[in-house]
Design an enzyme around this catalytic site. Structure first.
Site, short mmCIF file in Angstrom:
data_model
loop_
_atom_site.label_atom_id
_atom_site.label_comp_id
_atom_site.label_asym_id
_atom_site.label_seq_id
_atom_site.Cartn_x
_atom_site.Cartn_y
_atom_site.Cartn_z
N ALA A 96 0.79 -1.24 0.00
CA ALA A 96 0.00 0.00 0.00
C ALA A 96 0.81 1.28 0.00
O ALA A 96 0.32 2.31 -0.47
CB ALA A 96 -0.94 0.00 1.20
N ALA A 97 2.02 1.28 0.56
CA ALA A 97 2.76 2.53 0.69
C ALA A 97 3.06 3.13 -0.69
O ALA A 97 3.25 2.37 -1.64
CB ALA A 97 4.07 2.28 1.43
N GLY A 143 0.48 5.20 0.04
CA GLY A 143 -0.87 5.36 0.57
C GLY A 143 -1.83 6.22 -0.23
O GLY A 143 -2.99 6.35 0.16
N GLY A 144 -1.39 6.81 -1.33
CA GLY A 144 -2.30 7.61 -2.14
C GLY A 144 -3.44 6.77 -2.71
O GLY A 144 -4.61 7.19 -2.70
N LYS A 145 -3.09 5.58 -3.20
CA LYS A 145 -4.14 4.71 -3.75
C LYS A 145 -5.03 4.20 -2.62
O LYS A 145 -6.24 4.07 -2.79
CB LYS A 145 -3.52 3.55 -4.53
CG LYS A 145 -2.69 3.99 -5.73
CD LYS A 145 -2.16 2.80 -6.50
CE LYS A 145 -1.15 3.23 -7.56
NZ LYS A 145 0.19 3.50 -6.98
N ARG A 189 8.57 3.01 4.39
CA ARG A 189 7.39 3.18 3.54
C ARG A 189 6.11 3.14 4.39
O ARG A 189 5.13 3.80 4.09
CB ARG A 189 7.35 2.07 2.48
CG ARG A 189 8.61 2.00 1.62
CD ARG A 189 8.45 2.63 0.30
NE ARG A 189 7.42 2.02 -0.50
CZ ARG A 189 6.92 2.57 -1.59
NH1 ARG A 189 7.37 3.73 -2.00
NH2 ARG A 189 5.98 1.95 -2.28
N ASP A 240 -0.75 -3.62 -6.04
CA ASP A 240 0.08 -2.66 -6.78
C ASP A 240 1.53 -3.03 -6.45
O ASP A 240 2.12 -2.46 -5.54
CB ASP A 240 -0.28 -1.24 -6.33
CG ASP A 240 0.43 -0.17 -7.13
OD1 ASP A 240 0.43 -0.26 -8.37
OD2 ASP A 240 1.00 0.76 -6.51
N CYS A 293 3.83 0.17 -12.39
CA CYS A 293 4.20 1.37 -13.14
C CYS A 293 5.39 1.02 -14.03
O CYS A 293 6.40 1.72 -14.03
CB CYS A 293 4.48 2.54 -12.22
SG CYS A 293 5.75 2.24 -10.99
#
Lengths: 164, 319
Positions: B126-127, B129-131, B154, B193, B246
């Site tokens: 998760a880090a 944390g924006g998502k 993170r 992610d 990404c």
């Protein structure tokens, strides 16, 4: 090995303290759950959160209050999240003063500053343009910054407005 | 051919317009922010203080009143492309969680995951944390959103962002995702992610181009496959898993999905109004891949003036 985790606790005492000290809008804290890990930090979380079998846990919702010392200390996170409607123990500051606080520098209030009418001493919510941005300790004519070291910023970019 | 072009040559057959792609890769990224619905009251107070209309979606008006440009991102309500703001992290809007800075394509996974109020959701890597915050907001900050990351520095960023944005439905766990306890599940939805070679960040970090090669690529693919295998076991029957990276490399995307997923998985088609992408590949390096890999979405920098990103939405067929 025992895994320390968050334990759900009764939040009545914390809700009563917050409402009494800051006079926020009625019902603001209704329904939230409260958790503790160790003795110091109380966390506030959505009523829908279910920990279930999760362990270890690093955080649940938002850190709300530090309860280790004589007085409860609201976290900066709680000051921002729940402090907008505070009517007591809240101080409006100028942009320059907000910048000082966010650099962890104290703000000295002049002898004729009406804001010195803050009652007693203790932890006060700091607001800029009505927007809460943190917590300060009011004592001996000074607003002492309680901004966590990791949240220090050098030059806050915000509208330049006089303190209300 | 310069270093950048040489390092991206392996994707030439996947890119529709090579010249435009390279041109976009050489330009800096636009600054994108989104307005936090959980802090609408504070946005309204700031807007009133500077004398602008304090309606819903007042962040754009607020930023314009402060001398910056702000144009809505068409496909994502509340997101803005902002100009003239060199240090967004120093603004009161950022400090108080009224807005969050995030690369535009990073807004895609929470949208694709589609988590709803009351669900049990896992963001396994998760880090920062924006998502995670994007998912929580999609859930109306109601439900249980478990945000996990194993790397301590993170984790701090993850907690800091969730707290700054005022998310109360997140439980942060510090566990190795490859061994995430199965008794913590099942989850209705999982965002995976994964850690990747990050070459899609080349517009923000020029050295990122060409990272997806050799042993680095092999190591990443192995970790990604292990994480996907674990996440799949944690997913409830009928649940949805979103896999994203990404990076452009098929070895970190379609090849991983092909290697791990079985018959009970279905990669489903995606569609966005106002956001262009190309289809995933069902053949790479001479090998055939599962046919539904073409439902993976590849976001190339030149298509939407963003970073590079790939996303797949996978449904676990109920048995």
């Amino acid at each position: 090995m025992r895994v320390e985790t968050h334990v759900r606790v009764d939040g009545t005492e914390y809700v009563a303290w917050w409402q009494e000290r800051y006079g926020t809008v009625a019902g603001l804290l209704d329904g939230y759950q409260f958790f503790k890990r160790g003795t110091r930090t109380v966390w506030i979380a959505s009523p829908s959160v279910q920990l279930g079998e999760l362990a270890p846990v690093d955080g649940v919702g938002l850190p709300f209050v530090r309860s280790g010392s004589r007085d409860y200390k609201p976290t900066s996170v709680a000051a921002v999240h729940f402090g907008a409607t505070a009517t007591r123990n809240v101080v409006e500051v100028t942009l320059t003063e907000a910048q000082q606080i966010l650099r962890r520098q104290p703000v000295c209030l002049a002898a004729d500053d009406s804001r010195r009418e803050l009652p007693n001493g203790g932890y006060v919510i700091a607001r800029l343009a009505g927007v809460p941005f943190g917590c300060v300790l009011w004592r001996r004519g000074e607003l002492e910054s309680c901004v966590p070291k990791g949240n220090v910023i050098e030059d806050l970019d915000a509208p330049s407005l006089p303190a209300c | 051919m310069d270093v950048l072009e040489a390092s991206l040559q392996r994707y030439r057959e996947l890119v529709d317009d090579w010249a435009e792609f390279l041109d976009a890769c050489r330009r800096p990224l636009p600054l994108v922010v989104w307005e936090n619905p959980l802090r609408r009251d504070l946005a309204r107070r700031l807007a009133e203080a500077v004398g602008v209309a304090a309606d819903d979606g007042c962040l754009a008006a607020l930023l314009r009143a402060r001398g910056y440009t702000a144009e809505p991102v068409r496909w994502h309500p509340g997101a803005l492309r902002v100009g003239g703001l060199a240090k967004p992290g120093l603004t009161i809007e950022h400090y108080t969680g009224v807005m969050h800075v995030q690369e535009e394509v990073s807004l895609v996974p929470p949208r694709v995951l589609g988590a709803r109020a009351g669900e049990r959701v896992l963001d396994l890597c998760a880090a920062p944390g924006g998502k995670t915050a994007g998912i929580a907001i999609g859930m109306g900050d109601a439900g249980t959103l478990v945000a996990n990351d194993v790397r301590p520095h993170r984790l701090r960023a993850l907690r800091s962002n969730c707290e700054r944005l005022g998310v109360t439905s997140v439980v942060v766990t510090p566990i190795d995702g490859t061994r995430y306890p199965l008794q913590a599940g099942p989850f209705d939805r999982i965002l995976l992610d994964v850690p990747c070679s990050c070459e899609g960040n080349l517009r923000a970090t020029p050295g990122a181009a060409g990272l997806a090669q050799g042993r680095v690529l092999e190591g990443r693919s192995g970790l990604q496959a292990t994480l996907l295998g674990r996440a799949w076991k944690l997913l409830a029957p009928g649940g949805t898993l979103v896999y994203s990276t990404c990076t452009f490399a098929p070895e970190e995307n379609e090849v991983v999905l092909d290697y791990v997923l079985g018959d009970e998985a279905e990669i489903v088609p995606l569609g966005f109004d106002g956001l262009r992408f190309t289809a995933g590949v069902d053949r790479w390096a001479g090998a055939s891949l599962r046919p539904d890999c073409t439902n993976l979405a590849r976001f190339w920098p030149h298509l939407n003036d963003t970073g590079g990103f790939t996303v797949a939405r996978i449904r676990k067929v109920a048995v």
